[in-house]
Design a protein around this motif. Structure first.
Motif, PDB file in Angstrom:
ATOM      1  N   UNK A 117       0.838  -1.202   0.000  1.00 13.98           N
ATOM      2  CA  UNK A 117       0.000   0.000   0.000  1.00 13.98           C
ATOM      3  C   UNK A 117       0.872   1.251   0.000  1.00 13.98           C
ATOM      4  N   UNK A 118       0.634   2.142  -0.971  1.00 18.05           N
ATOM      5  CA  UNK A 118       1.296   3.443  -0.971  1.00 18.05           C
ATOM      6  C   UNK A 118       0.386   4.411  -0.218  1.00 18.05           C
ATOM      7  N   UNK A 119       0.682   4.614   1.061  1.00 17.94           N
ATOM      8  CA  UNK A 119      -0.185   5.414   1.922  1.00 17.94           C
ATOM      9  C   UNK A 119      -0.187   6.877   1.509  1.00 17.94           C
ATOM     10  N   UNK A 120       0.969   7.348   1.076  1.00 21.84           N
ATOM     11  CA  UNK A 120       1.090   8.664   0.458  1.00 21.84           C
ATOM     12  C   UNK A 120       2.309   8.619  -0.456  1.00 21.84           C
ATOM     13  N   UNK A 121       2.486   9.582  -1.352  1.00 23.49           N
ATOM     14  CA  UNK A 121       3.572   9.490  -2.326  1.00 23.49           C
ATOM     15  C   UNK A 121       4.928   9.200  -1.684  1.00 23.49           C
ATOM     16  N   UNK A 122       5.549   8.100  -2.114  1.00 23.69           N
ATOM     17  CA  UNK A 122       6.866   7.734  -1.613  1.00 23.69           C
ATOM     18  C   UNK A 122       6.875   7.000  -0.293  1.00 23.69           C
ATOM     19  N   UNK A 123       5.708   6.769   0.320  1.00 26.52           N
ATOM     20  CA  UNK A 123       5.647   6.056   1.611  1.00 26.52           C
ATOM     21  C   UNK A 123       4.886   4.750   1.423  1.00 26.52           C
ATOM     22  N   UNK A 124       5.637   3.661   1.336  1.00 33.03           N
ATOM     23  CA  UNK A 124       5.057   2.354   1.070  1.00 33.03           C
ATOM     24  C   UNK A 124       5.037   1.488   2.322  1.00 33.03           C
ATOM     25  N   UNK A 151      16.021   4.499  -1.202  1.00 33.85           N
ATOM     26  CA  UNK A 151      15.380   4.852   0.065  1.00 33.85           C
ATOM     27  C   UNK A 151      16.270   5.707   0.958  1.00 33.85           C
ATOM     28  N   UNK A 152      15.619   6.627   1.681  1.00 36.48           N
ATOM     29  CA  UNK A 152      16.283   7.338   2.768  1.00 36.48           C
ATOM     30  C   UNK A 152      16.355   6.434   3.994  1.00 36.48           C
ATOM     31  N   UNK A 153      15.284   5.694   4.226  1.00 36.54           N
ATOM     32  CA  UNK A 153      15.217   4.820   5.397  1.00 36.54           C
ATOM     33  C   UNK A 153      14.194   3.719   5.145  1.00 36.54           C
ATOM     34  N   UNK A 154      14.323   2.645   5.903  1.00 31.64           N
ATOM     35  CA  UNK A 154      13.321   1.592   5.928  1.00 31.64           C
ATOM     36  C   UNK A 154      13.198   1.070   7.352  1.00 31.64           C
ATOM     37  N   UNK A 155      12.003   0.547   7.651  1.00 35.64           N
ATOM     38  CA  UNK A 155      11.785  -0.166   8.911  1.00 35.64           C
ATOM     39  C   UNK A 155      11.259  -1.549   8.555  1.00 35.64           C
ATOM     40  N   UNK A 156      11.826  -2.571   9.162  1.00 40.37           N
ATOM     41  CA  UNK A 156      11.390  -3.940   8.928  1.00 40.37           C
ATOM     42  C   UNK A 156      10.908  -4.543  10.243  1.00 40.37           C
ATOM     43  N   UNK A 157       9.630  -4.863  10.289  1.00 41.65           N
ATOM     44  CA  UNK A 157       9.019  -5.453  11.478  1.00 41.65           C
ATOM     45  C   UNK A 157       8.800  -6.945  11.257  1.00 41.65           C
ATOM     46  N   UNK A 158       9.205  -7.756  12.204  1.00 39.04           N
ATOM     47  CA  UNK A 158       8.935  -9.196  12.171  1.00 39.04           C
ATOM     48  C   UNK A 158       7.964  -9.527  13.289  1.00 39.04           C
ATOM     49  N   UNK A 159       6.973 -10.364  12.998  1.00 35.48           N
ATOM     50  CA  UNK A 159       5.987 -10.691  14.024  1.00 35.48           C
ATOM     51  C   UNK A 159       5.144 -11.881  13.649  1.00 35.48           C
ATOM     52  N   UNK A 160       4.099 -12.094  14.428  1.00 41.57           N
ATOM     53  CA  UNK A 160       3.209 -13.235  14.214  1.00 41.57           C
ATOM     54  C   UNK A 160       1.751 -12.788  14.291  1.00 41.57           C
ATOM     55  N   UNK A 161       0.886 -13.577  13.646  1.00 39.79           N
ATOM     56  CA  UNK A 161      -0.566 -13.443  13.772  1.00 39.79           C
ATOM     57  C   UNK A 161      -1.075 -14.657  14.545  1.00 39.79           C
ATOM     58  N   UNK A 162      -1.181 -14.580  15.875  1.00 40.27           N
ATOM     59  CA  UNK A 162      -1.762 -15.711  16.616  1.00 40.27           C
ATOM     60  C   UNK A 162      -3.220 -15.913  16.184  1.00 40.27           C
ATOM     61  N   UNK A 163      -3.561 -17.136  15.833  1.00 43.51           N
ATOM     62  CA  UNK A 163      -4.922 -17.388  15.377  1.00 43.51           C
ATOM     63  C   UNK A 163      -5.170 -17.023  13.933  1.00 43.51           C
TER      64      UNK A 163
END
Length: 210
Positions: A127-134, A167-179
């Protein structure tokens, strides 16, 4: 872009002049929305016996935001069992040129087509929430899938060659969907924040384990 493990010098994020926060819980709101749209779209799918995978969908959300969805193994997303995910949030460099954008798009399309050969990969949402922010969400059976992702040649090219120039920056989140997606209660396990230094071949990284 699904994962970063760049073999260059690492600095602490506390030295960054801008965007030096992890925003895990804020990003999780958007990732939860992506998961909700995955689930809603999944429920509209009827017979897939003759379908060509990945199944591709494109949604237009509020303020004309573009939302792409690819299903690799939709039947496994209906199960109420714990799933793993990686959430990728990025901010593009302000002076990126059109040629690089086109090259990144082509690499992305080629990579997404090849991911069908990774058994544990279930879905991809962007999803491109706003220009350049994915915001990107990758749903997997477990985290062992990430090792398979990193071996995809187009992924390596996009992550290591094109990413630092884009990119200027990135954030990478790792997680789980219980259920599973039915519960839509994602939990973060760790976050990595990368900031790229465009004047030299270097980046800054910080990791938080929750």
């Amino acid at each position: 872009m699904l994962q970063y493990e760049l073999p260059v010098q690492v600095q602490e994020i506390t030295s960054l002049a801008k965007n030096n926060v992890l925003k895990g819980q804020t990003d999780l709101i958007v990732l939860r929305h992506l998961a909700c749209q995955l689930r809603l779209t999944l429920l509209t799918i009827e017979d897939t016996s003759e379908a060509v995978f990945p199944l591709r969908y494109q949604l237009t959300e509020r303020q004309s935001c573009l939302h792409r969805i690819l299903f690799y193994r939709p039947e496994q997303l209906l199960k109420e069992e714990t799933l793993s995910f990686v959430g990728f949030v990025s901010g593009r460099h302000v002076s990126i040129d059109a040629e690089l954008v086109s090259e990144l798009f082509q690499a992305d399309q080629q990579m997404l087509a090849k991911l069908i050969h990774i058994p544990g990969l279930l879905a991809y949402s962007s999803l491109e929430l706003r220009p350049g922010r994915w915001y990107n969400l990758v749903v997997m059976q477990d985290f062992e899938v990430k090792a398979d992702l990193k071996r995809v040649d187009m992924h390596q090219h996009a992550a290591y060659q094109l990413g630092p120039r884009t990119y200027d920056w990135i954030r990478i989140h790792s997680g789980i969907f219980p259920g599973g997606l039915a519960k839509n209660a994602p939990q973060l396990i760790k976050t990595r924040h990368y900031a790229f230094t465009h004047t030299v071949k270097n980046f800054q990284m910080h990791e938080v384990v929750y």
